[in-house]
Design a protein around this motif. Structure first.
Motif, PDB file in Angstrom:
ATOM      1  N   LEU A   1      -8.228  10.188 -45.008  1.00 13.39           N
ATOM      2  CA  LEU A   1      -7.684   8.922 -45.465  1.00 13.39           C
ATOM      3  C   LEU A   1      -8.819   8.094 -46.066  1.00 13.39           C
ATOM      4  N   PHE A   2      -8.465   7.251 -47.024  1.00 16.72           N
ATOM      5  CA  PHE A   2      -9.471   6.533 -47.796  1.00 16.72           C
ATOM      6  C   PHE A   2      -8.929   5.163 -48.169  1.00 16.72           C
ATOM      7  N   LYS A   3      -9.781   4.165 -48.154  1.00 20.57           N
ATOM      8  CA  LYS A   3      -9.387   2.829 -48.612  1.00 20.57           C
ATOM      9  C   LYS A   3      -9.364   2.846 -50.142  1.00 20.57           C
ATOM     10  N   ILE A   4      -8.162   2.804 -50.717  1.00 19.95           N
ATOM     11  CA  ILE A   4      -8.031   3.005 -52.170  1.00 19.95           C
ATOM     12  C   ILE A   4      -8.219   1.721 -52.971  1.00 19.95           C
ATOM     13  N   ALA A   5      -8.473   0.612 -52.285  1.00 23.11           N
ATOM     14  CA  ALA A   5      -8.851  -0.639 -52.951  1.00 23.11           C
ATOM     15  C   ALA A   5      -7.845  -1.017 -54.036  1.00 23.11           C
ATOM     16  N   SER A   6      -8.317  -1.262 -55.255  1.00 23.97           N
ATOM     17  CA  SER A   6      -7.440  -1.808 -56.298  1.00 23.97           C
ATOM     18  C   SER A   6      -6.425  -0.825 -56.854  1.00 23.97           C
ATOM     19  N   ILE A   7      -6.494   0.440 -56.481  1.00 24.46           N
ATOM     20  CA  ILE A   7      -5.400   1.352 -56.819  1.00 24.46           C
ATOM     21  C   ILE A   7      -4.105   0.828 -56.199  1.00 24.46           C
TER      22      ILE A   7
ATOM     23  N   ASP B   1      -4.996  -1.360 -40.526  1.00 22.57           N
ATOM     24  CA  ASP B   1      -4.293  -1.769 -39.304  1.00 22.57           C
ATOM     25  C   ASP B   1      -3.139  -0.838 -38.956  1.00 22.57           C
ATOM     26  N   ASP B   2      -2.569  -0.178 -39.966  1.00 20.62           N
ATOM     27  CA  ASP B   2      -1.399   0.676 -39.744  1.00 20.62           C
ATOM     28  C   ASP B   2      -1.747   2.133 -39.468  1.00 20.62           C
ATOM     29  N   VAL B   3      -3.036   2.460 -39.502  1.00 18.91           N
ATOM     30  CA  VAL B   3      -3.462   3.840 -39.257  1.00 18.91           C
ATOM     31  C   VAL B   3      -3.616   4.060 -37.766  1.00 18.91           C
ATOM     32  N   GLU B   4      -3.006   5.140 -37.267  1.00 14.52           N
ATOM     33  CA  GLU B   4      -3.111   5.449 -35.851  1.00 14.52           C
ATOM     34  C   GLU B   4      -4.574   5.699 -35.490  1.00 14.52           C
ATOM     35  N   ILE B   5      -5.040   5.098 -34.431  1.00 17.60           N
ATOM     36  CA  ILE B   5      -6.449   5.172 -34.053  1.00 17.60           C
ATOM     37  C   ILE B   5      -6.903   6.610 -33.825  1.00 17.60           C
ATOM     38  N   GLU B   6      -5.979   7.470 -33.354  1.00 13.09           N
ATOM     39  CA  GLU B   6      -6.375   8.856 -33.081  1.00 13.09           C
ATOM     40  C   GLU B   6      -6.672   9.633 -34.362  1.00 13.09           C
ATOM     41  N   ARG B   7      -6.298   9.091 -35.509  1.00 16.92           N
ATOM     42  CA  ARG B   7      -6.540   9.801 -36.761  1.00 16.92           C
ATOM     43  C   ARG B   7      -7.918   9.514 -37.325  1.00 16.92           C
ATOM     44  N   ILE B   8      -8.621   8.553 -36.765  1.00 18.03           N
ATOM     45  CA  ILE B   8      -9.896   8.158 -37.351  1.00 18.03           C
ATOM     46  C   ILE B   8     -11.038   9.111 -36.994  1.00 18.03           C
ATOM     47  N   PRO B   9     -11.245   9.511 -35.736  1.00 18.02           N
ATOM     48  CA  PRO B   9     -12.365  10.418 -35.444  1.00 18.02           C
ATOM     49  C   PRO B   9     -12.181  11.772 -36.119  1.00 18.02           C
ATOM     50  N   GLY B  10     -13.291  12.404 -36.455  1.00 18.30           N
ATOM     51  CA  GLY B  10     -13.270  13.780 -36.926  1.00 18.30           C
ATOM     52  C   GLY B  10     -12.889  13.958 -38.365  1.00 18.30           C
ATOM     53  N   GLY B  11     -12.906  12.929 -39.169  1.00 22.40           N
ATOM     54  CA  GLY B  11     -12.734  13.181 -40.587  1.00 22.40           C
ATOM     55  C   GLY B  11     -11.683  12.383 -41.301  1.00 22.40           C
ATOM     56  N   TYR B  12     -11.497  11.121 -40.948  1.00 21.85           N
ATOM     57  CA  TYR B  12     -10.466  10.386 -41.656  1.00 21.85           C
ATOM     58  C   TYR B  12     -10.939   9.138 -42.386  1.00 21.85           C
TER      59      TYR B  12
ATOM     60  N   HIS C   1      -7.556  -7.457 -46.116  1.00 24.03           N
ATOM     61  CA  HIS C   1      -6.174  -7.911 -45.990  1.00 24.03           C
ATOM     62  C   HIS C   1      -5.554  -8.440 -47.274  1.00 24.03           C
ATOM     63  N   VAL C   2      -6.306  -8.631 -48.323  1.00 21.44           N
ATOM     64  CA  VAL C   2      -5.804  -9.330 -49.500  1.00 21.44           C
ATOM     65  C   VAL C   2      -4.935  -8.400 -50.350  1.00 21.44           C
ATOM     66  N   PRO C   3      -3.701  -8.819 -50.699  1.00 23.18           N
ATOM     67  CA  PRO C   3      -2.822  -7.967 -51.512  1.00 23.18           C
ATOM     68  C   PRO C   3      -3.499  -7.500 -52.796  1.00 23.18           C
ATOM     69  N   GLY C   4      -3.246  -6.228 -53.117  1.00 22.77           N
ATOM     70  CA  GLY C   4      -3.858  -5.635 -54.300  1.00 22.77           C
ATOM     71  C   GLY C   4      -5.099  -4.840 -53.992  1.00 22.77           C
ATOM     72  N   GLY C   5      -5.499  -4.802 -52.706  1.00 23.84           N
ATOM     73  CA  GLY C   5      -6.695  -4.037 -52.364  1.00 23.84           C
ATOM     74  C   GLY C   5      -6.692  -3.504 -50.953  1.00 23.84           C
ATOM     75  N   THR C   6      -5.518  -3.471 -50.306  1.00 21.61           N
ATOM     76  CA  THR C   6      -5.487  -3.191 -48.865  1.00 21.61           C
ATOM     77  C   THR C   6      -5.187  -1.753 -48.488  1.00 21.61           C
ATOM     78  N   MET C   7      -4.595  -0.976 -49.377  1.00 23.19           N
ATOM     79  CA  MET C   7      -3.937   0.252 -48.943  1.00 23.19           C
ATOM     80  C   MET C   7      -4.913   1.381 -48.613  1.00 23.19           C
ATOM     81  N   VAL C   8      -4.431   2.269 -47.761  1.00 30.69           N
ATOM     82  CA  VAL C   8      -5.177   3.444 -47.306  1.00 30.69           C
ATOM     83  C   VAL C   8      -4.313   4.664 -47.580  1.00 30.69           C
ATOM     84  N   ALA C   9      -4.911   5.723 -48.133  1.00 27.85           N
ATOM     85  CA  ALA C   9      -4.118   6.903 -48.478  1.00 27.85           C
ATOM     86  C   ALA C   9      -5.009   8.127 -48.565  1.00 27.85           C
TER      87      ALA C   9
END
Length: 349
Positions: free
Chosen positions: A90-96, A230-241, A256-264
């Motif tokens: 998973l990656f913070k896709i920012a302005s995408i 905030d919506d990513v399950e904490i167990e998904r973060i360790p080991g490569g997310y 938190h600002v709209p237009g730059g928040t999403m993770v995918a």
């Protein structure tokens, strides 16, 4: 005049070599030289070479018509913890994220819940007198970055905001002069999409990311796309997310600002981009509206996160690239690697 001795000539040659080496190692020339080098035989070889450009880790997803999706990764997912790059991270896709907001807006305009010609003052009368030209800036101008509203990201006081409240970021541009008259030219401003997020929330009566989930993500089966960290399950973060950050640093860097928040994931981003471009996401009316308001690809940039997501019609291919390095000359290197990957795909036909 005394002629230079052999030792002097050696010293001069050494200085010249050091100068050229410094240009290559520490200046944008390094990326420029990389652009001009012969292309490797495969995309995989190019991705493997990305770390030579000063990038810590890289993920590339390729969706070519008639081919199975391709996944590539090189370098480090987390350099300090020595975790290899993971193509499904998973990656913070920012302005995408702005592509998803523009798509949601097109849907609401088609459904007559919004009008592109309504002004900021129509939506938020209290901003008149606080936001320059609020009564003349339309929703269409916000979407197209033609509002003239200053970019809150460029305000030095942004670092002092710890509340995470969207309106605290908006307040950074209150009483600032307009960059230009509304509608007269283009200038990218994150404040535009901050306002659009608020407009969507008002029109819907609930958070716009819920609409994006129900009308865009779920229909496309995008289970690896989230409104924010905030919506990513904490167990998904360790080991490569979370490329670039160990777990303990993941949560404090929520944006938190709209237009730059999403993770995918790169794959989810690519599936969305394919649907955005081939018409499967929209009705004909929604597609026509979207085509009039925004672009069909985007880049993203946050501290530690650089991303490019584009569709290339000449080869009918979506290419998504995530890099967990930012600052310095890394963006130039990111663009060079992306361009070389696309050139290899064009060569392959």
């Amino acid at each position: 005049m005394k002629k230079p001795t052999a030792i002097i000539w050696v010293l001069r040659l050494g200085a010249a070599i050091l100068t050229i080496g410094s240009l290559y190692l520490f200046a944008p020339w390094r990326a420029a030289i990389g652009y001009l080098m012969p292309l490797p035989a495969t995309v995989e070889a190019q991705v493997d070479a990305a770390t030579d450009y000063g990038l810590d880790g890289i993920i590339v997803y390729v969706d070519r018509a008639g081919h199975a999706p391709e996944f590539y990764a090189a370098g480090w997912h987390d350099r300090d913890l020595r975790i290899p790059a993971n193509p499904h991270a998973l990656f913070k896709i920012a302005s995408i994220s702005k592509l998803y907001i523009a798509a949601a807006t097109a849907m609401l305009v088609a459904d007559r819940q919004l009008d592109l010609d309504d002004t900021v003052a129509d939506f938020f009368p209290d901003l008149v007198g606080q936001l320059a030209n609020a009564e003349r800036i339309t929703l269409r101008m916000l979407l197209q970055h033609r509002s003239g509203i200053p970019n809150w990201v460029e305000d030095p006081d942004r670092w002092a905001i710890t509340s995470g409240e969207v309106n605290d970021y908006l307040a950074l541009v209150f009483d600032d002069p307009a960059e230009f008259e509304p509608g007269t030219r283009y200038q990218y401003s994150n404040t535009n999409y901050l306002l659009i997020g608020n407009i969507l929330d008002q029109a819907l009566g609930y958070p716009h990311q819920q609409f994006i989930r129900a009308e865009i993500l779920d229909p496309l089966g995008l289970s690896n796309t989230f409104a924010s960290v905030d919506d990513v399950e904490i167990e998904r973060i360790p080991g490569g997310y979370d490329p670039g950050w160990p777990q303990e640093n993941f949560r404090p860097r929520v944006h938190h600002v709209p237009g730059g928040t999403m993770v995918a994931s790169a794959e989810d981003t690519g599936i969305f981009l394919r649907a955005l471009n081939d018409g499967t996401l929209f009705t004909d009316t929604e597609q026509a509206i979207y085509s009039s308001i925004y672009e069909y690809g985007h880049t993203g940039l946050l501290a530690g996160y650089s991303s490019i997501a584009r569709y290339h019609p000449d080869i009918d291919a979506v290419v998504v690239q995530f890099v967990n390095t930012s600052g310095g000359n890394s963006w130039t290197a990111t663009e060079v690697v992306y361009d070389r990957v696309v050139r290899i795909l064009r060569r392959e036909g």
